[in-house]
Motif scaffolding. Structure first.
Motif, PDB file in Angstrom:
ATOM      1  N   SER A 192      51.783  36.544  42.647  1.00  0.00           N
ATOM      2  CA  SER A 192      52.818  37.204  43.164  1.00  0.00           C
ATOM      3  C   SER A 192      54.111  37.197  42.175  1.00  0.00           C
ATOM      4  O   SER A 192      54.216  36.305  41.737  1.00  0.00           O
ATOM      5  CB  SER A 192      53.147  36.932  44.357  1.00  0.00           C
ATOM      6  N   THR A 193      54.777  38.247  42.293  1.00  0.00           N
ATOM      7  CA  THR A 193      55.748  38.553  41.278  1.00  0.00           C
ATOM      8  C   THR A 193      56.950  39.161  42.023  1.00  0.00           C
ATOM      9  O   THR A 193      56.738  39.968  42.658  1.00  0.00           O
ATOM     10  CB  THR A 193      55.888  39.293  39.948  1.00  0.00           C
ATOM     11  N   TYR A 194      58.174  38.812  41.816  1.00  0.00           N
ATOM     12  CA  TYR A 194      59.395  39.483  42.468  1.00  0.00           C
ATOM     13  C   TYR A 194      59.502  40.940  41.946  1.00  0.00           C
ATOM     14  O   TYR A 194      59.096  41.036  40.687  1.00  0.00           O
ATOM     15  CB  TYR A 194      60.703  38.902  42.343  1.00  0.00           C
ATOM     16  N   VAL A 253      51.802  41.968  44.044  1.00  0.00           N
ATOM     17  CA  VAL A 253      50.666  41.044  43.545  1.00  0.00           C
ATOM     18  C   VAL A 253      49.974  42.255  42.571  1.00  0.00           C
ATOM     19  O   VAL A 253      49.718  43.516  42.976  1.00  0.00           O
ATOM     20  CB  VAL A 253      49.671  40.752  44.635  1.00  0.00           C
ATOM     21  N   GLY A 254      49.708  42.057  41.298  1.00  0.00           N
ATOM     22  CA  GLY A 254      49.180  42.910  40.420  1.00  0.00           C
ATOM     23  C   GLY A 254      47.534  43.013  40.533  1.00  0.00           C
ATOM     24  O   GLY A 254      46.951  42.262  41.299  1.00  0.00           O
ATOM     25  N   PRO A 255      46.925  43.459  39.513  1.00  0.00           N
ATOM     26  CA  PRO A 255      45.478  43.601  39.366  1.00  0.00           C
ATOM     27  C   PRO A 255      44.760  42.119  39.365  1.00  0.00           C
ATOM     28  O   PRO A 255      43.858  42.029  39.864  1.00  0.00           O
ATOM     29  CB  PRO A 255      45.440  44.250  37.958  1.00  0.00           C
ATOM     30  N   PRO A 256      45.463  40.922  38.850  1.00  0.00           N
ATOM     31  CA  PRO A 256      44.917  40.030  38.893  1.00  0.00           C
ATOM     32  C   PRO A 256      44.656  39.321  40.222  1.00  0.00           C
ATOM     33  O   PRO A 256      43.711  38.801  40.615  1.00  0.00           O
ATOM     34  CB  PRO A 256      46.019  38.930  38.291  1.00  0.00           C
ATOM     35  N   PHE A 257      45.543  39.609  41.020  1.00  0.00           N
ATOM     36  CA  PHE A 257      45.297  39.448  42.580  1.00  0.00           C
ATOM     37  C   PHE A 257      43.910  40.028  43.060  1.00  0.00           C
ATOM     38  O   PHE A 257      42.970  39.511  43.785  1.00  0.00           O
ATOM     39  CB  PHE A 257      46.485  39.811  43.570  1.00  0.00           C
ATOM     40  N   PHE A 258      43.859  41.214  42.876  1.00  0.00           N
ATOM     41  CA  PHE A 258      42.719  41.904  43.155  1.00  0.00           C
ATOM     42  C   PHE A 258      41.377  41.712  42.642  1.00  0.00           C
ATOM     43  O   PHE A 258      40.364  41.428  43.434  1.00  0.00           O
ATOM     44  CB  PHE A 258      42.934  43.609  43.215  1.00  0.00           C
TER      45      PHE A 258
END
Lengths: 144, 662
Positions: free
Chosen positions: A30-32, B384-389
């Protein structure tokens, strides 16, 4: 009835596994995500962190070197105030232009954002945003 | 004309409300005449919505810039096909289009069931008309497609250049068809809950509709991936963008439903679960429409903020609460006696497949709404970006692939050691041998390797099923092999169609694994005559070509592709510059083979120095994703093709054939 219980245990295990994957995934990826005004307010607390900031490309600040593909510009509020320097080495997104709204993802430190990714919205409509000069040439001028 | 259009929409809304009232009263008082009137009101709704849609199309084609919508999404230089596509290019038009497709399907359902399901039909009509009324309410009161500008514009602002692509003609209508047709099984499920006729009737009636909806959701997702891959020029086909997720979530739940429905038909289990899945699929289509059309979560598709959010959320809450209450009320009757006897059984495999599919949908949902939730809870947006998914879904996807190999051949109820050996010895042997071979040829041990091995396993079980079915017929009837094979498929279309779809899914898994794990990427700035290398290719930059017309100017780099010093191809990655709005777009050059794609993007061109920056990608096995899609389409065709007994029933529309048990 015993079977029923056994099956519930199996289902619970899968649910737990999914929950754990989601939890761990959120923790590590997660990023802000700040709007420009939030960023201006809180940036001191996030020195050295990776984050996303949404703002506008300030007019007259875009510098692009064709040889090295180094791009520098300032990310600012819509009225052009509170500009923050951004450095990016890579291909410009098609929608990148002065006055456009962009989301910059990268590392914030030393008073500038080292961008890893620049995301431009793909709006379904084109309205000249107030104060935006849509005739400003894109950094990569057409091969006219 | 605009006034007629607006009037048509308002009257359609009125008709829909009438239809709801008449159907409900007719059902409660057992008055067939009122129920029929309710159906007629639904036909009238369709007629009026169709009229409004035609009028909006006419305004787009006639370049009537006194309408705000036409001025915003069309222009005089826009080619005719995109003037038509502008109907679903913007929010107002696409909401009207939704209502049009939904009322069209409602009409088909009414005609199909004129003499069937009479007890369910009034509630089906009412449910479909409630959904219709919601969309018509939006275009009547909130966001009017026939809104006039105070001063007519002299010229339109044009459709976004990124949307000026032939996919714009294909992808949105496919996805909409998939989205909207999910309303039909939902309406029947509601009718079953309200009337208490909770048996298989509603499921059998809507089986083809569910498959029809699933098929178009599949196509919509695949076409979206192709579009992204061909047009956006970042070398990938899927970015876990909220809008992509919006299309993916209903597909996942719909896939789960297609499987669990078989358990209900065969074993009379999972009635509650099936209700929940139908409801979830429907709400996710509404949620997906909301995501794409509200801009609540910024994405590459971030459509303008429009204030539709509260209405959509309200509608979703009403549905969820209403249906939740209904399910709770019927719970005693929905409970069935069947239980799962063993983990080693087909029931259990299906159930785990369902839990994982829903689990993936949950993870995708969570990742998509996380920024909104975090802002709500902690006052700051966290994305959360693509790495999360990728991290969450890779293990779940691999587990799904494993179950895909197990499910079709494991015994019902309880598998014995003998059954396991007979069913799995062959496929497991082949898969292990392939795995060893891959390791020996230098493939690293990892997620991609596991995907290939499990894919071979799943393919093995399917091939074995076809083989055994064919041999059994040959032994019994002494037919030739091709004849026996076509007969065995013809007699069990649904089953073998499903197997073919599985083969398509395996191909897609291969494509995703190959292109994720072994992708190469390189960016280089070149002078005329200079070259760069990537993988086994050498790319030589030989100059630029340019073209120009009134609508856009094009600039292409000429790139010669060499392998082992021999030129094998010339590629022309392009930039296009649209005149209005001033806007460049990327035209990717892609040399696609079964082994890999060589994907070239013209990053930038500097007129003063003649320098060009090329972005090159080597994406292994991508083409298998598209081949897999084709195979899935083929499998679906086999599964829905009416068998001999059904051919006597007149076919009215896709999915319009009368139900049969198998």
């Amino acid at each position: 009835m015993l079977n029923h219980r056994r099956f519930l245990v199996g289902a619970a295990l899968i649910a737990a596994a999914v929950s754990y994957l989601v939890w761990a995934g959120v923790r590590s990826t997660s990023t802000y995500y700040f709007e420009m005004d939030e960023f201006v307010e809180r940036r001191a607390n996030h020195e050295g962190e990776d984050l996303r900031v949404k703002g506008w490309v300030r007019h007259g600040t875009v510098q692009w070197d064709a040889r090295t593909n180094a791009l520098a510009f300032e990310l600012a509020r819509q009225d052009g105030s509170d500009g923050v320097p951004v450095a990016f080495g890579g291909i410009l997104p098609d929608m990148f232009a002065e006055g456009r709204e962009v989301v910059v993802e990268g590392h914030w430190g030393g008073g500038r954002i080292a961008a890893r990714q620049i995301m431009t919205s793909c709006p379904s409509k084109y309205e000249a945003e107030p104060g935006a000069d849509t005739t400003a040439p894109a950094p990569a001028p057409p091969g006219a | 004309m605009a006034e007629i259009g607006r009037l048509a929409i308002s009257l359609a809304l009125l008709c829909a409300v009438f239809s709801i009232g008449l159907s409900v009263i007719g059902a409660r008082r057992r008055r067939g005449d009122l129920v029929r009137s309710g159906e007629h009101a639904a036909y009238a709704t369709f007629g009026l919505v169709a009229l409004a849609t035609v009028l909006l199309l006419r305004a787009l084609l006639a370049q009537d810039y006194s309408l705000e919508y036409v001025a915003a999404y069309s222009s005089s230089t826009l080619p005719t096909n995109y003037k038509i596509a502008a109907l679903w290019g913007g929010q107002k038009g696409s909401l009207l289009f939704w209502a049009f497709v939904l009322t069209l399907f409602t009409t088909v359902v009414e005609v199909q069931n004129r003499a069937r399901n009479r007890e369910l039909m009034p509630w089906v009509t009412a449910t479909l008309m409630i959904v219709t009324a919601f969309f018509l309410g939006l275009v009547t009161f909130i966001t009017d497609p026939f809104e006039r500008l105070p001063v007519p514009a002299t010229e339109g602002a044009d459709l976004n250049p990124l949307l000026q692509n032939y996919w714009m003609m294909i992808h949105p209508p496919s996805l909409y068809t998939g989205y909207v047709s999910a309303s039909v099984p939902f309406a029947f499920a509601m009718a079953a809950l309200i009337t208490g006729r909770l048996g298989d009737q509603w499921i059998r009636t809507t089986r083809r509709w569910a498959l029809f909806s699933w098929f178009f959701l599949t196509l919509g997702n695949l076409f979206g991936a192709m579009w992204a891959y061909e047009v956006l020029g970042w070398g990938g086909y899927w970015a876990w963008d909220p809008v992509e997720n919006a299309a993916f979530m209903p597909w996942l739940v719909s896939t789960a439903y297609l499987h669990s429905v078989m358990i209900q038909e065969k074993k009379d289990m999972l009635r509650v679960w099936n209700m929940v899945l139908v409801l979830l699929t429907f709400t996710l289509t509404i949620f997906g429409t909301f995501l794409t059309r509200s801009g609540v979560i910024s994405s590459v598709h971030s459509f303008t903020q429009s204030g539709l959010g509260p209405y959509f959320i309200g509608f979703l809450l009403v549905i969820l609460l209403g249906v939740g209450a209904l399910v709770a009320y019927r719970l005693p009757e929905l409970r069935t006696a069947g239980t799962i006897e063993s983990f080693l059984s087909r029931e259990a495999a299906f159930l785990f497949n369902n839990l994982i599919l829903v689990g993936i949908a949950f993870a995708v949902f969570w990742g998509t709404v996380f920024p909104v939730v975090s802002e709500w809870v902690r006052g700051v947006k966290i994305t959360v970006g693509p790495p999360f998914f990728n991290r969450v879904n890779a293990p779940l996807g691999i587990a799904l692939l494993f179950l895909m190999g197990v499910g079709p051949v494991i015994a019902w109820r309880r598998a014995t050691a003998k059954n396991l050996w007979k069913a799995f010895a062959g496929p497991v042997g082949v898969a292990l041998a392939t795995g060893v071979l891959f390791l020996a040829t230098g493939m690293p041990f990892g997620a991609a390797w596991l995907t290939f091995v499990l894919g071979v396993f799943a393919t093995g079980t399917v091939v074995q099923e076809f083989w055994r079915g064919m041999r059994a017929r040959q032994a019994l009837l002494h037919e030739s092999a091709p004849r026996a094979l076509s007969r065995v498929v013809g007699k069990n279309r649904r089953r073998y169609g499903g197997y073919i779809i599985h083969l398509g899914i395996v191909a897609i898994f291969f494509g995703i694994a190959g292109s994720s794990a072994f992708r190469l990427e390189k960016q280089q700035t070149l002078n005329t005559g200079e070259q760069m290398s990537i993988g086994r290719y050498v790319l030589r930059y030989d100059g630029v070509q340019s073209k120009e017309d009134g609508h856009l100017s094009q600039l292409a780099a000429v790139v010669t592709v060499l392998v082992d010093g021999k030129p094998i191809d010339v590629l022309h990655p392009e930039k296009r510059f649209y005149k209005k709005p001033k806007q460049p777009t990327t035209e990717v050059a892609n040399r696609s083979t079964l082994r890999e794609d060589l994907y070239l993007v013209l990053g930038s061109y500097d007129d003063a120095t003649k320098l060009v920056t090329l972005l090159a990608y080597v994406n292994p096995l991508v083409v298998w994703i598209w081949i897999g899609g084709l195979v899935m389409a083929l499998g679906t065709a086999v599964a829905v093709w009416p068998s001999g007994r059904e051919r006597e029933v007149r076919v009215l529309a896709p999915g319009a054939v009368g139900a049969s048990a198998e």
